[in-house]
Design a protein around this motif. Sequence first.
Motif, short mmCIF file in Angstrom:
data_model
loop_
_atom_site.label_atom_id
_atom_site.label_comp_id
_atom_site.label_asym_id
_atom_site.label_seq_id
_atom_site.Cartn_x
_atom_site.Cartn_y
_atom_site.Cartn_z
N PRO A 171 3.86 -6.61 -1.66
CA PRO A 171 4.43 -5.34 -1.21
C PRO A 171 3.37 -4.35 -0.75
O PRO A 171 3.61 -3.56 0.15
N GLN A 172 2.17 -4.41 -1.37
CA GLN A 172 1.13 -3.45 -1.00
C GLN A 172 0.75 -3.60 0.47
O GLN A 172 0.38 -2.64 1.13
N ALA A 175 4.03 -2.88 3.96
CA ALA A 175 4.32 -1.66 4.71
C ALA A 175 3.28 -1.45 5.80
O ALA A 175 3.61 -1.05 6.92
N VAL A 176 2.01 -1.73 5.49
CA VAL A 176 0.96 -1.54 6.48
C VAL A 176 1.11 -2.54 7.62
O VAL A 176 1.03 -2.19 8.80
N ASP A 317 10.28 8.25 -6.90
CA ASP A 317 10.45 9.18 -5.80
C ASP A 317 11.91 9.57 -5.60
O ASP A 317 12.22 10.40 -4.75
N ASP C 233 6.57 2.29 -3.17
CA ASP C 233 6.75 1.54 -1.95
C ASP C 233 7.14 2.52 -0.87
O ASP C 233 8.21 3.12 -0.94
N PRO C 234 6.30 2.79 0.11
CA PRO C 234 4.98 2.20 0.35
C PRO C 234 3.98 2.53 -0.76
O PRO C 234 4.17 3.46 -1.54
N THR C 235 2.92 1.77 -0.78
CA THR C 235 1.90 1.89 -1.81
C THR C 235 1.10 3.19 -1.67
O THR C 235 1.02 3.75 -0.59
N GLU C 280 4.93 9.79 -0.39
CA GLU C 280 5.96 10.83 -0.37
C GLU C 280 5.38 12.21 -0.65
O GLU C 280 6.08 13.22 -0.48
N LYS C 306 13.95 6.73 4.53
CA LYS C 306 12.86 7.65 4.84
C LYS C 306 12.18 7.15 6.10
O LYS C 306 12.37 6.01 6.51
N LEU C 320 -0.29 5.90 4.84
CA LEU C 320 1.14 5.91 5.11
C LEU C 320 1.74 7.20 4.57
O LEU C 320 1.37 7.65 3.48
#
Lengths: 371, 285, 365
Positions: A171-172, A175-176, A317, C233-235, C280, C306, C320
């Motif tokens: 997962p790390q 996204a990149v 979040d 997530d994202p890291t 975030e 998002k 990010l």
Amino acid sequence: MDMLELRGIDKVYRSRGNAPVHAVRALDMAVEKGEIVALLGSSGCGKTSTLRMIAGFEDVSAGSIALGGRRIHELPPARRKVAMAFEGYSLYPPLTVRENIAFALKSAQLPRAEVTRRVDEIARLVEIEDILDSYPRAISGGQQQRVSLARALVRDADLYLLDEPMGQLEPQLRAVLRGRIKSLLAERGMTAIFVTHDQTEASALADRIAVMEGGVLQQFASEKELKGRPANLFVASFIGEPPMNLLDAGVTRSDGGFRLSVGTDMAFDVNGAGLDSEAASALAGTPQVRIGIRPQKIAVGTGDVRVKVVSNQWLGDQSHVAGDCNGRMLIAVTPGRVAARPGDIVPFALEPRHLHIFGNDGTCIRHAEVS
Amino acid sequence: MEHSSLAGRIFRGVALTLILIFFMFPIVWIFLMSFQTNEQILRIPPRILFEPTFANYEALISGQLRTAAGNLQISFMRNLFNSVVLSSAAVLLALLLGVPAAYAFARFKFRLGESIAFTLLSFRFAPPLLVLLPLSLYYQELGLNDTYFGIVWVYQLIALPLILWIVRGYFEDISPDIEHAYRLAGHSWREAFTRIAVPLAGPGIAAAGLLSFIFCWNNFVFALILASADKQPVTVGALAFVTASGIQYGQIAAAIVLSVTPTLLLALYAQRYLVEGLSLGAVKG
Amino acid sequence: MARLEINAVSKAFGAARPADGLSLAVEPGEIVAVFGPSGSGKTVLLRMIAGMFEPDDGDILVGGRSVVGAPPERRGIGMAFQNFALFPHMTARDNIASGLRASGSEVASRVAAISKLLKIEHVLGHAPRELSNGQKQRTALARALIGNPDVLLLDDPLRNVDAKLRYEMRLELPNLLRRGTAAVLYVTQDYREAMAIADRLAVLIDGRFAQVATPADIYAQPASVAIARLFGDPTINLAEVSPVAEHGMLSAMVAGARMRLGAADGAASPGSCWLGVRPEDLAVSSASGDGAIPARILAITPMHEKAVLLLRLADGTEWLAALPPDAPQGAADDSVFVRFASDAAMLFDRATGLRIGPTHRLKAA
């Protein structure tokens, strides 16, 4: 101009002793040049069959496929000018990572310096520079997937097909890499179709998403459109995490509009002025509808719907609050922390303008207003 | 590709038919021969149409072999009985010993484990003739010569490695988690073995048992050396048909039909177990 | 009512040490999630507790009694496996009932009760191959729960079910597990699942518990940079910085901009650090100014309601930013400025990776 055009595609798998399986039905789809398209659906929805028909690993049972103006559905895979990254990676075991990536370029008789330059460039992009001289068996599944991706993206092709391209990535990195690959595809104007069951991936990478279910294309639109204006109940409940809250509601006339009642606890007044004539007549003609509201659109702590908290989960979040309202489960997602504990009674606010309304056959009567 | 042209389909059909005829012909021919007299068989050219006779079967069952040189006593039915007894006993013993051993080799790593398993397999590599001489000397010393037990024991050289290696593979294919789950549910390892592992490896055990039964049934050389007339199986007994007055083709064909029938029936019966879903779908994947 | 206690448990396989002095206590009725990257030793730990192999060192106690050396069937443990591990030759009903040693009528009533709870009454007569993955997983859970075990081990039970079902189970499971008094150890690779389900999290990295705390504490105050990277997530975004202390405030240059990093802990500067800021917590705007890092937007990828912006900072670092969907985002290739509040900054020692700073509240295992 349409780069890829699928017209009336059908795929039927016949095997002796079993009923024929209709994997894809009457699929029409046009992909523009430079567009990134996701085929999204759960397993068995026909997305992989579609991809394999475009690649040429499966015949079409009916219909035609055109790529860049050429009819390709009768050509062998090698002559279709498509590059593909396989879900099972399918790397050549006796070749190093570098040789795997360079394989198609060498076959195309590119100068050696050019091959090296392109391999290095794509390797940097997917972060595999340090394993270029390793063999496939010596690297992890996530690395193999990146090699497979690099091997497809390094080629010159009219169309890039990616089957679950990032399923195995940490997962790390995911996204990149999504961002980088999206920017690479956009920069070079590459047209790509990828298959995924993960809607986060689909919405992150794709310009448009084709939602498939039961072999039928349900809706082909941008992520925003799919979320804001789902074509039917399936798309509405499939797209969005967590899924849309759905409730049965009775329809009655009220002054200047309609009143939608959910049991005796909730009632929503829909102003007739905001409805087009088709929606108004649809509502007038049915006693019962399904209404949907996205969890992100339910405000917690205000409003007149009182729910008993079933769970309240803070994910760093955002908070996911599940509440029970006389046997109906409502889920709300808010960015901040919520103090409620299971068993507490808290108010939820559901605004009529955020409601999607569906007929009993699943078709959409009215979409929520865009906020 | 599922769309193939008509010509392709016809070609495939013809090719399959030819191959089928090629393989089935000897069996069909022998079946037909078993209903003919020696003279009919030796006629040139051979004929498909003939008047069937049951004389060959009668001779085998009654034990009276009529040849041009006179009547001969044969003990074919006795041989058949011996084959059944010897092969069944050998396979049963090999299953009792081999299935638990296969489980041990599949589930546990122990010192010399691989070497032992390989040594057992290597029994299959050596030509039987190589071990026969020392074996028959030992057997004489031990008094095992010409006993059912002795022959069953030596048949283990055939059956045990086969069962061990085939069944081991099946045990290895069962996710150990399934057995772990059963044990955590409060059952001992013996119960996990008998209620989970053995039923799940069932098709494999059946296949291995069947295969080793056929190998035992077809064995010739061990029984030839180690058994006298009244313990001999059909494979050795068939030698009796080579008589002073010529080879009795009709009786040989009938003997073959009779001796193939049990294994054929067994194979047909076991087939559905062999094919039956190994992919039972308990574990994801 | 029994407490699960793991005392200094170690296990080595050749050179690998999947368990290196692990200690943890789980109270009856408590759910502790063991979370870590793949290969960190999560499964090995569960299997030692279940008795599939024994620890080289240390002790495992259930209700104060050591279970090391006891066979699995005598440990009072229920377990659900990632691959379900249903018995393929038995119906769902027999699978569930296999966990009970009781008389016929009692078995029937308890199977009925647990299958009602898990909503699988209608498939009890089916063989595992006829069940969907979701039903298989519920059957496996029912089998683990039915014997009312003292300790419940769940090995990534939601791994192989689809996203929608996983979400439903994420809401349902905590309530389901708290009905009994079992001490629950829940292994997962998904940090959201861990945070949603667990009362406490035990972060396992390279065979050691790097941090054991509540989900909220770990997210807000990760003990090390490695832990910070596992959650979110994202890291989390990282940058190498050398903070300086001035007037009790720390600040550092990040890609050419001086950024405030919160109050200094004492007078000394912490030396070379990793700066961590969660996506975030970043704000992106077109307005330049003090404490704003110049950057370029490389790509915009929507994610979890998002907008995730891949940014290249002035010095080439890629960060990010996760923005609310209704915030102004700009477009790819735009030049923008990135800001973050000083209390959103986390500092980690460059050499050890451990967190430093005023909110430092490390609760080690």
